[in-house]
Design an enzyme around this catalytic site. Structure first.
Site, PDB file in Angstrom:
ATOM      1  N   TYR A  33       0.916  -1.432   0.099  1.00 50.54           N
ATOM      2  CA  TYR A  33      -0.002  -0.272  -0.436  1.00 50.54           C
ATOM      3  C   TYR A  33       0.869   0.851  -0.347  1.00 50.54           C
ATOM      4  CZ  TYR A  33       0.450   1.025   4.899  1.00 50.54           C
ATOM      5  OH  TYR A  33       1.581   1.633   5.817  1.00 50.54           O
ATOM      6  N   LYS A 147       6.769  -1.859   1.762  1.00 51.72           N
ATOM      7  CA  LYS A 147       5.647  -1.537   2.863  1.00 51.72           C
ATOM      8  C   LYS A 147       3.934  -2.085   2.280  1.00 51.72           C
ATOM      9  CE  LYS A 147       3.468   3.283   2.920  1.00 51.72           C
ATOM     10  NZ  LYS A 147       2.715   3.718   4.527  1.00 51.72           N
ATOM     11  N   GLU A 180      12.349   2.042  14.317  1.00 52.79           N
ATOM     12  CA  GLU A 180      11.031   3.058  13.876  1.00 52.79           C
ATOM     13  C   GLU A 180      10.291   3.367  14.760  1.00 52.79           C
ATOM     14  OE1 GLU A 180       9.807   2.874   9.635  1.00 52.79           O
ATOM     15  OE2 GLU A 180      10.379   0.141  10.724  1.00 52.79           O
ATOM     16  N   LEU A 205      10.861   1.286   7.303  1.00 53.19           N
ATOM     17  CA  LEU A 205      10.195   1.897   6.276  1.00 53.19           C
ATOM     18  C   LEU A 205      11.505   2.944   5.454  1.00 53.19           C
ATOM     19  CD1 LEU A 205       8.235   0.933   3.871  1.00 53.19           C
ATOM     20  CD2 LEU A 205       6.548   3.117   4.831  1.00 53.19           C
TER      21      LEU A 205
HETATM   22  N1  PLP Z   1       7.396   3.350   8.918  1.00 51.17           N
HETATM   23  C1  PLP Z   1       6.827   2.896   9.305  1.00 51.17           C
HETATM   24  C2  PLP Z   1       6.500   1.631   9.497  1.00 51.17           C
HETATM   25  C3  PLP Z   1       5.338   3.401   8.586  1.00 51.17           C
HETATM   26  O1  PLP Z   1       4.662   2.499   8.364  1.00 51.17           O
HETATM   27  C4  PLP Z   1       5.596   4.783   8.004  1.00 51.17           C
HETATM   28  C5  PLP Z   1       3.823   5.186   7.605  1.00 51.17           C
HETATM   29  O2  PLP Z   1       3.164   4.588   7.173  1.00 51.17           O
HETATM   30  C6  PLP Z   1       6.510   5.571   8.208  1.00 51.17           C
HETATM   31  C7  PLP Z   1       8.196   5.265   8.349  1.00 51.17           C
HETATM   32  C8  PLP Z   1       6.573   6.771   7.450  1.00 51.17           C
HETATM   33  O3  PLP Z   1       6.899   6.565   5.885  1.00 51.17           O
HETATM   34  P1  PLP Z   1       5.683   8.140   5.083  1.00 51.17           P
HETATM   35  O4  PLP Z   1       6.974   9.291   5.425  1.00 51.17           O
HETATM   36  O5  PLP Z   1       6.559   7.434   3.673  1.00 51.17           O
HETATM   37  O6  PLP Z   1       4.524   8.047   5.200  1.00 51.17           O
END
Ligand code: PLP
Length: 287
Positions: A33, A147, A180, A205
């Protein structure tokens, strides 16, 4: 006004928008997603989001459902039909429908669902006061760079945070380093004023907001190091903050009950948040 979803070629009111019970996303979490912010009708960092989507699909060997131009056209149509100028668009792509069996089906069509929703701007109070995080063991699989819709550990971690009165849970790996947040990337600022965030790897991610914040920080001449940091280092840090598409840049003022800095959003987080919001609202250098 009823919200409209895109489901495999059709635009449907949410109550009629359904997927097949043998969709592999439903049965195996066999899908990926993206969430992209929309600010003043503009998709924020659309290209990097679509690149990450293509990468996630590629890593799982799920076929791309349509050319990128077509995907972009559907996204715009979903936003138009839902009259979203400020909000988010959600895209979910799965390996499609097939009789339940673990191996990839010999033939299946990638299933595509998109929804959009409006959002109100975050209260400036939250940004000024900062938010609390708790820490939890990182019990996720080894490919957090994909993701994937398989988010059960993230769901459980976020729920623990909510029950503890916190905004986010930070995952901590077996060596004591923060990976994270459950849906955000983690940052600290050292006593010397250096920004620190974990380097992109299979352990996190690689947030699009993280990548944008790195560019903005570098452009304003801030010192930045991509390296893992421990929970004690974070608790003793000058500042801590998190980044994500929906939280933007948000100061953290408490970790597991330990107050960070003076307990208010620090100057680095505040400044980076301001430049991120300027960028995302179209006033930034790359708008
Ligand atoms: N880390 C995880 C596990 C996430 O699910 C997300 C966003 O959904 C992020 C980091 C932040 O990613 P982004 O800046 O692309 O929203």
């Amino acid at each position: 006004m009823s919200r409209i979803a895109y489901v495999n070629g059709r635009y449907l009111p949410h109550r009629q928008a359904v997927v097949h019970i043998e969709d592999r996303g439903y049965q195996f979490a066999d899908g990926v997603y993206e969430v992209i912010a929309v600010e003043r009708g503009r998709l924020v960092d659309e290209e990097p989001h679509l690149e990450r989507l293509a990468r996630s699909l590629g890593e799982l060997r799920i076929a791309s459902p349509m050319p990128e131009d077509a995907l972009k056209a559907v996204m715009r149509e979903v936003l138009r039909r839902n009259r979203v100028r400020d909000g988010t668009i959600y895209l979910q792509l799965t390996r499609g429908v097939a009789p339940r069996d673990h191996p990839f089906p010999p033939a299946s069509e990638t299933a595509v669902v998109m929804t959009a929703k409006r959002s109100r701007p975050q209260s400036p109070r939250v940004a000024e006061d900062g938010v609390r995080v708790i820490t939890v063991p990182d019990n996720r699989w080894g490919r957090c760079d994909i993701k994937s819709v398989s988010l059960l550990p993230n769901v459980l971690a976020k729920q623990r945070a909510r029950e503890a009165g916190a905004y986010e849970a930070w995952f901590v790996d077996a060596s004591g380093h923060v990976t994270e947040g459950s849906s955000t990337n983690a940052w600290i600022v050292t006593a010397e004023g250096k920004l620190v965030t974990r380097p992109a790897s299979h352990a996190i991610l690689n947030g699009i907001t993280r990548q944008r914040a790195i560019k903005l920080a570098r452009a304003s001449g801030l010192a930045l190091e991509e390296r893992p940091f421990t929970v004690p280092e974070a608790k003793a840090a000058r500042e801590a903050f998190l980044t994500s598409t929906t939280s933007h840049v948000l100061a953290i003022t408490e970790i597991d009950g330990t107050v960070i800095g003076n307990g208010k959003a620090g100057s680095f987080a505040t400044e980076l948040r301001r430049s991120y919001l300027d960028f995302s609202r179209g006033a930034g250098p790359e708008a």
